[in-house]
Motif scaffolding. Structure first.
Motif, short mmCIF file in Angstrom:
data_model
loop_
_atom_site.label_atom_id
_atom_site.label_comp_id
_atom_site.label_asym_id
_atom_site.label_seq_id
_atom_site.Cartn_x
_atom_site.Cartn_y
_atom_site.Cartn_z
N GLY A 18 43.90 5.86 41.73
CA GLY A 18 42.95 5.92 42.43
C GLY A 18 42.53 4.30 42.82
N ASN A 19 42.00 3.86 41.80
CA ASN A 19 41.63 2.46 42.00
C ASN A 19 42.10 1.74 42.38
OD1 ASN A 19 38.64 3.84 40.85
ND2 ASN A 19 39.40 3.08 38.82
N PHE A 20 43.78 1.57 42.47
CA PHE A 20 44.50 0.79 42.39
C PHE A 20 44.44 0.88 44.01
CE2 PHE A 20 48.45 1.41 44.66
CZ PHE A 20 49.24 0.49 45.09
N MET A 21 44.51 1.68 44.62
CA MET A 21 44.45 1.80 46.18
C MET A 21 43.18 1.51 46.51
SD MET A 21 46.23 2.68 49.00
CE MET A 21 47.57 3.12 48.18
N ALA A 22 42.10 1.68 46.46
CA ALA A 22 40.90 1.62 46.52
C ALA A 22 40.63 0.18 46.89
CB ALA A 22 39.80 2.08 45.29
N SER A 23 41.56 -1.16 45.79
CA SER A 23 41.77 -2.08 46.32
C SER A 23 42.37 -2.96 47.30
CB SER A 23 41.64 -2.87 44.88
OG SER A 23 43.43 -2.94 45.26
N LEU A 24 42.89 -2.01 47.86
CA LEU A 24 43.27 -2.41 48.97
C LEU A 24 42.57 -2.03 50.01
CD1 LEU A 24 47.00 -1.69 47.79
CD2 LEU A 24 46.17 -3.96 47.53
N ARG A 55 35.66 0.71 55.28
CA ARG A 55 34.85 2.15 54.77
C ARG A 55 36.20 2.96 55.30
NH1 ARG A 55 29.91 2.40 52.81
NH2 ARG A 55 29.00 0.44 52.81
N GLU A 56 37.37 2.59 56.71
CA GLU A 56 38.29 3.97 56.84
C GLU A 56 39.22 4.51 55.92
OE1 GLU A 56 37.83 5.44 59.99
OE2 GLU A 56 35.81 5.01 60.19
N PRO A 57 38.97 5.43 55.52
CA PRO A 57 40.37 6.63 54.83
C PRO A 57 41.43 5.81 55.59
CG PRO A 57 39.25 8.33 55.30
CD PRO A 57 38.35 7.04 56.56
N PRO A 58 42.35 5.78 54.42
CA PRO A 58 43.71 4.89 54.61
C PRO A 58 45.05 6.50 55.52
CG PRO A 58 43.96 5.40 52.66
CD PRO A 58 42.63 5.73 52.87
N ARG A 59 45.84 5.18 55.89
CA ARG A 59 46.35 6.31 56.56
C ARG A 59 48.06 5.20 55.95
NH1 ARG A 59 45.60 8.96 61.58
NH2 ARG A 59 47.66 7.86 62.15
N ASN A 60 48.46 6.21 55.24
CA ASN A 60 49.96 5.34 54.18
C ASN A 60 50.78 6.43 54.74
OD1 ASN A 60 47.58 4.10 52.85
ND2 ASN A 60 46.79 5.61 51.27
#
Length: 545
Positions: free
Chosen positions: A219-225, A229-234
């Motif tokens: 999860g920290n990997f994704m946080a760095s990208l 503050r908006e949640p990602p749309r992956n």
């Protein structure tokens, strides 16, 4: 649960990472439930069947969890999942977590022999599978294992086709009472998911990950990208059931409260259309997929929503990175990682295009994900600065162990929990990691060593080549020789002579040049979306003279 899933990382380290806030210290379903409570109407999943908000998804998860528990699945049990990228795969993942069981996903398309091996070695009590996936009747095939695998008791069939004999219908699970279901609260440091690693072993390796390692380290990997503050749309072009795909349910939904955009089957046309229609912020795939998309006029498509194109699963060459950056108009992140327990990536400003030094630059390690060191290949001690050695990793994302395989634990893990990757790397003066090859990816031609990674990296810059894979094939006189499989760019017809000229111009001696060439329209891919090197090796062996 009887299969061994012990933790090889010292307990004090796990607790220190949690205390420092590097891990959320909650199980995956509790994290997902918190996201649902914070924004119940946010879209959780977009797939071929439409949209599901967090509330709708949670309702399905609770019913499925209750149905699985009623069928006899308990906390600690292993449950296999063989589904394409669809809402049912997400529901199964979260329902298994809600029971406190352990998910064992493997991609749809994998054959029954591999499925049997995985389920047998993991002592799985149940498996959820598609009735039909691109002509393959996975559920019916897996039902044939009920008499062969002592632990396997349940095969749940997902699909619109009739339910195969001896299978439990997925729709029946959804009829269970989810309102009275009480979720388990497993230890966040206990096993949540088994990742399947397609390495060089005779059977795929199975790697156990905890709730904290997935939602925390990964999860920290994704946080760095995430740039706001908006949640990602992956958008996941890779299977959720792959190691790369483990960034789906646990990370995108449970950790970050984002939206999962899913394609059941990748094609470049479908991927581009999905980007335009559903406007993802991040697209996760492998370089081969992106090269296919680049040939379908991405530059004329609306990709303005994209913040990053995250590419992993195979080495990302400079030419692909630069072309993708221009075409998609966003950062291109080069992700180096594996199911075995390593992760390092370029940041949003590097885009993976730098070429100084040996090998491929994969960024500076993030200790919130995994600390990385370079170890002497012979002694295992830390190599001096600037020297090439084996990449070893340990951090919040480090897995527990290999499942039921103490020999792999002894081979690839150290006494204090470090993961031996089998990859060769070196740090440059700026602290960036360069991956320069694999210990085993060496072709020995007449006693001379040839690095497959080195040759592939140089050939990827050839103007006529879209995709390239090099492998060693048997040779009567030399023992082995290097052969190459190439997918040309549109209208190009490269030959061995032009490849040799290109390699000589880049300083590679003739003894390391490929001696056989096979041209294909597309590379054969594994169900996880990576080039299928075993299939390529078989094809190339037939053209070697």
């Amino acid at each position: 649960m009887t299969v061994s899933m012990h933790d090889l990382v010292p307990h004090r380290l796990r607790r220190a990472w949690a205390a420092a806030g590097e891990c959320p210290d909650l199980d995956l379903y509790s994290l997902f439930r918190a996201q649902r409570c914070m924004d119940p109407h946010r879209t959780a999943v977009l797939d071929d069947a439409g949209k599901l908000c967090y509330t709708q998804l949670d309702r399905m998860v609770r019913r499925t969890a209750a149905g699985l528990r009623d069928a006899g699945v308990h906390a600690g049990d292993v449950v296999g999942v063989q589904l394409p990228n669809c809402r049912e795969a997400v529901v199964a993942d979260l329902a298994i977590a809600a029971i406190g069981a352990v998910a064992l996903p493997f991609p749809a398309g994998r054959g029954i022999r591999e499925a049997e091996s995985l389920l047998r070695r993991a002592e799985a009590v149940a498996v959820v599978a598609a009735t039909d996936f691109r002509g393959r009747a996975h559920a019916a095939d897996l039902a044939g294992l009920l008499d062969r695998l002592p632990a396997l008791r349940i095969v749940a069939a997902v699909g619109t086709q009739s339910v195969p004999e001896r299978c439990l219908a997925w729709r029946d699970l959804l009829r269970a009472d989810g309102d009275t279901f009480v979720p388990a609260r497993p230890d966040p440091d206990s096993a949540a998911r088994i990742l399947v690693s397609s390495g060089s072993e005779a059977e795929p390796k199975m790697v156990a990950y905890s709730h904290n390692a997935l939602a925390g380290g990964r999860g920290n990997f994704m946080a760095s990208l995430l740039t706001d503050r908006e949640p990602p749309r992956n958008l996941f072009l890779v299977p959720l059931a792959s190691a790369f795909g483990s960034n789906g349910t646990a990370v995108t939904l449970a950790r970050h409260g984002g939206t999962l955009i899913l394609l059941e089957h990748f094609s470049p046309e479908a991927a581009i259309a999905t980007i335009e229609q559903h406007r993802p912020t991040h697209v996760l795939g492998v370089p081969t997929m992106v090269r296919m998309m680049l040939e379908h006029n991405v530059s004329g498509s609306d990709t303005r929503s994209m913040r990053a194109l995250v590419l992993g699963g195979e080495p990302l060459d400079r030419v692909t990175a630069e072309e993708a950056e221009r075409a998609f108009g966003c950062a291109v992140v080069n992700l180096y990682g594996s199911a075995d327990g390593v992760n390092c990536h370029t940041d949003l400003s590097e885009t993976g295009t730098a070429t100084e030094g040996p090998g491929i630059i994969v960024g500076c390690p993030d200790p919130r994900v995994a600390d990385i060191r370079i170890a002497d290949v012979d002694t295992g001690t830390i190599a001096p600065p600037g020297e090439t050695g084996e990449i070893v990793a340990r951090g919040p994302m480090t897995p527990l162990c290999y499942v039921g395989d103490p020999e792999l634990d002894a081979r690839y893990r150290t006494a204090d929990g470090w993961v031996r990757t089998g990859d060769l790397g070196v740090f440059d003066p700026a602290g960036r990691l360069h991956v320069v090859g694999r210990l085993k990816d060496i072709v020995i031609r007449g006693g001379a060593n040839i690095s497959v990674a080195e040759v592939e990296q140089l050939l990827a810059e050839h103007p006529d080549i879209r995709d390239v894979v090099c492998v060693g094939v048997p040779h009567a006189a030399l023992g082995e020789c290097l052969a190459v499989c190439v997918v040309p760019r549109l209208g190009a017809v490269p030959d061995l002579a032009s490849l040799g000229t290109h390699l000589l111009a880049r300083g590679l001696e003739r003894a390391k040049h490929p001696e056989s060439l096979l041209l294909l329209d597309t590379l054969p891919l594994t169900p996880a979306g990576k080039p299928d090197r075993a299939a390529i090796r078989r094809l190339l062996a037939a053209v070697v003279t």
